[in-house]
Every structure is written in C-alpha cells, then in structure tokens.
Scaffold this motif. Structure first.
Motif, mmCIF file in Angstrom:
data_model
loop_
_atom_site.group_PDB
_atom_site.id
_atom_site.type_symbol
_atom_site.label_atom_id
_atom_site.label_comp_id
_atom_site.label_asym_id
_atom_site.label_seq_id
_atom_site.Cartn_x
_atom_site.Cartn_y
_atom_site.Cartn_z
ATOM 1 N N ARG A 116 -87.541 3.900 -2.736
ATOM 2 C CA ARG A 116 -88.010 4.914 -1.699
ATOM 3 C C ARG A 116 -88.825 5.732 -2.367
ATOM 4 N NH1 ARG A 116 -83.538 8.084 -0.599
ATOM 5 N NH2 ARG A 116 -84.160 8.237 1.410
ATOM 6 N N ALA A 117 -90.036 5.272 -2.339
ATOM 7 C CA ALA A 117 -91.209 6.059 -3.168
ATOM 8 C C ALA A 117 -92.635 5.646 -2.595
ATOM 9 C CB ALA A 117 -91.086 5.933 -4.548
ATOM 10 N N LEU B 84 -95.264 -6.605 6.122
ATOM 11 C CA LEU B 84 -95.282 -7.808 5.709
ATOM 12 C C LEU B 84 -94.235 -8.051 4.381
ATOM 13 C CD1 LEU B 84 -99.063 -8.727 5.665
ATOM 14 C CD2 LEU B 84 -97.383 -9.512 7.195
ATOM 15 N N VAL B 85 -94.068 -6.996 3.676
ATOM 16 C CA VAL B 85 -93.225 -6.951 2.628
ATOM 17 C C VAL B 85 -92.103 -5.838 2.702
ATOM 18 C CG1 VAL B 85 -95.041 -7.525 1.129
ATOM 19 C CG2 VAL B 85 -94.541 -5.178 1.226
ATOM 20 N N GLU B 86 -92.079 -5.276 3.871
ATOM 21 C CA GLU B 86 -90.787 -4.323 3.856
ATOM 22 C C GLU B 86 -90.722 -4.059 5.550
ATOM 23 O OE1 GLU B 86 -89.367 -0.347 1.769
ATOM 24 O OE2 GLU B 86 -91.307 -0.541 2.110
ATOM 25 N N PHE C 93 -88.281 5.896 5.919
ATOM 26 C CA PHE C 93 -89.462 6.512 5.254
ATOM 27 C C PHE C 93 -89.409 7.437 4.321
ATOM 28 C CE2 PHE C 93 -91.803 4.980 8.951
ATOM 29 C CZ PHE C 93 -93.114 4.407 8.609
ATOM 30 N N GLY C 94 -87.995 7.692 3.956
ATOM 31 C CA GLY C 94 -87.583 8.906 3.297
ATOM 32 C C GLY C 94 -87.545 8.574 1.617
ATOM 33 N N THR C 95 -87.566 9.440 0.948
ATOM 34 C CA THR C 95 -87.552 9.348 -0.707
ATOM 35 C C THR C 95 -86.372 10.231 -1.091
ATOM 36 O OG1 THR C 95 -88.758 11.266 -1.082
ATOM 37 C CG2 THR C 95 -90.324 9.101 -0.566
ATOM 38 N N ALA C 96 -86.024 9.885 -2.485
ATOM 39 C CA ALA C 96 -85.011 10.667 -3.230
ATOM 40 C C ALA C 96 -85.368 12.027 -3.343
ATOM 41 C CB ALA C 96 -84.930 9.878 -4.525
ATOM 42 N N ARG C 97 -86.608 12.444 -3.388
ATOM 43 C CA ARG C 97 -86.948 13.808 -3.394
ATOM 44 C C ARG C 97 -86.381 14.370 -1.743
ATOM 45 N NH1 ARG C 97 -91.503 16.801 -1.898
ATOM 46 N NH2 ARG C 97 -91.933 18.657 -3.220
#
Length: 269
Positions: free
Chosen positions: A115-116, A204-206, A211-215
């Motif tokens: 998640r980055a 292709l890979v996800e 779309f979120g991040t830990a921040r």
C-alpha cells in the motif's frame, strides 16, 4: 514587485520553500525575463540551473503552489499577478516550454503488493482536444508503456486523504434536456488542475480496488479524532449554555400572601 521562493525536491507535498529575495520588474516583461532575473537574486551551489527554461513558476497561496504560469513569452500583465505577488520557482531536470493547453500532473505508480507508491514523475498532458478521461488515460498509459486497458488511475485529495478513481466515462442523458453530459475532468467530482497527484495501478500485476496507503489511514484516523473532539466540545458548550438558561429562568423565593390591614384614625384633640 514579486517575492520569489525556490522549492527544492518534492514541490507539491510538504515542499520546503526558501525565500531568495524580492524583485521589481515591469508588467511589460515576459515570464522568461522574470525567471532570468530571479536567477541572479541568490546564487547557490545547491541548485545548478543552466537557463531560465529549467525553471517552472507558480504563484503561492497560503504558502503552497497554486497557479502555474505556463507560457514563457507571455507578458506578466496578462497573468494579472498584482503587486507583491509571491512566486515559487521549481528547478527542473530538463528544459520545459509549456503551451497554453499543457497541464502538469504529478503521477505515481503503485508498488505491487504494497500500500505504497513509487517516486513521483511529472506528466505534461496536452488538453487541446479536451479534458477527457480517455485522453488522460491514453497519455498516462503511453508514459508508463502499458496498454490503456491495463491501467487504473485515481486523483488524490490530500486534504481528505482519499483517492477518487477516474473511471471510464459513461455518457448520461438528462430526462428534461436530453443533452449528453460533457466528459470534462475540470468539473465535478474531479476538479483536475495543475499540480494534482494521479495514482496509477498496473492491472497486469495488481487488480484490487484499493488506492490508499498506510499514511492515508493514519491521516483519516487523526481527522476522525479531531472531529470527535470538536463534537464533544460543542456538546459541552451546549450543556453549559442550557444550564445557564435554566438558572436564569428559575423563580426566586415565593412571596408571602398579602395580609389585610385595618387602619384606624384616632382623634388627638
């Protein structure tokens, strides 16, 4: 007179601004001439700028980059800057000569399995044919060397710590006017503009929808705590106000019933 600041590193998020001086310049001068004069204000070994074409200029509002001044040969009076305008100069890695329809976006490719996001990359998007979802997706796909159907994109709203997916546009027809709603990313709900951050997901890979991040999670949690604290403060003020009103309306000690009096007038002759 313009107050000039220089922004090293990450311009749009948590930019570190350094004041380099004040400049008096005629409104008849061009943006290119402004950049050239700004280069003479405060020379520093930290920034090696070969020419004014290696600078990007923004107006500052609330100490943050706001409006992009894009056309080097345009006169300053046409920008309607006003006196004592603060301008931020962003050093670039290569020359830039933006046209009237070019929009500068900050793109970040999501790191698969995390998640980055990776480092941001500036994208110059030509909107001459319109601010459409299809045009933006094609431009981003080309910059990432990916098929357009294998990417998903979302605009970041930092004040809310939220990502809004920019989905493929479905034309809608209103019942009354029977007119097609325009595909224009400048309008609601995206309000896309220079300097906005666009997250890119490689399908292709996800292929998840996050779309979120830990921040972002931490930011939302802090906002919820702040909102809860404000709500409790407002409730306490309401309770205190109602108590004051109650005391003001409480009747005092009841008056004793009036006694009847008999008055006699004596004769003192």
């Amino acid at each position: 007179m313009a107050s000039l600041r220089r922004a090293p590193g990450d311009l749009y998020a948590e930019a570190s601004l350094r004041h380099v001086g004040d400049l008096e310049i005629s409104e008849e001068a061009t943006l290119l001439e402004l950049k050239a004069q700004a280069m003479t204000l405060s020379p520093s070994s930290d920034f090696v700028i070969p020419s004014p074409a290696f600078l990007r200029a923004w107006t500052l509002e609330s100490k943050s980059p706001s409006r992009l001044l894009r056309i080097n040969l345009q006169r300053l009076k046409e920008y309607k800057l006003g006196r004592k305008t603060e301008i931020c100069l962003e050093p670039l890695q290569k020359e830039e000569n933006l046209g009237p329809h070019d929009v500068v976006l900050r793109t970040q490719l999501r790191v698969p399995g995390k998640r980055a996001y990776g480092p941001h990359v500036d994208l110059v998007w030509d909107t001459a044919r319109g601010w459409t979802t299809s045009s933006l997706r094609q431009c981003i796909a080309h910059s990432c060397s990916l098929p357009v159907e294998k990417i998903e994109i979302a605009k970041y709203f930092p004040e809310k710590f939220e990502w809004l997916p920019v989905s493929s546009w479905n034309q809608q027809i209103t019942k009354r006017k029977k007119k097609k709603k325009q595909d224009n990313l400048q309008g609601a709900p995206y309000y896309l503009k220079d300097g906005d951050t666009i997250g890119i997901k490689n399908l292709l890979v996800e292929d998840d929808e996050d779309f979120g991040t830990a921040r972002d999670d931490l930011g939302k949690a802090a906002q919820r705590q702040l909102a809860l604290g404000k709500q409790k403060s407002q409730e306490a003020l309401r309770v205190q106000g109602s108590d004051v009103c109650s005391r003001a309306k409480t009747p005092g000690r009841p008056r004793a019933p009036e006694a009847s009096l008999s008055i006699h007038v004596g004769s003192f002759r």
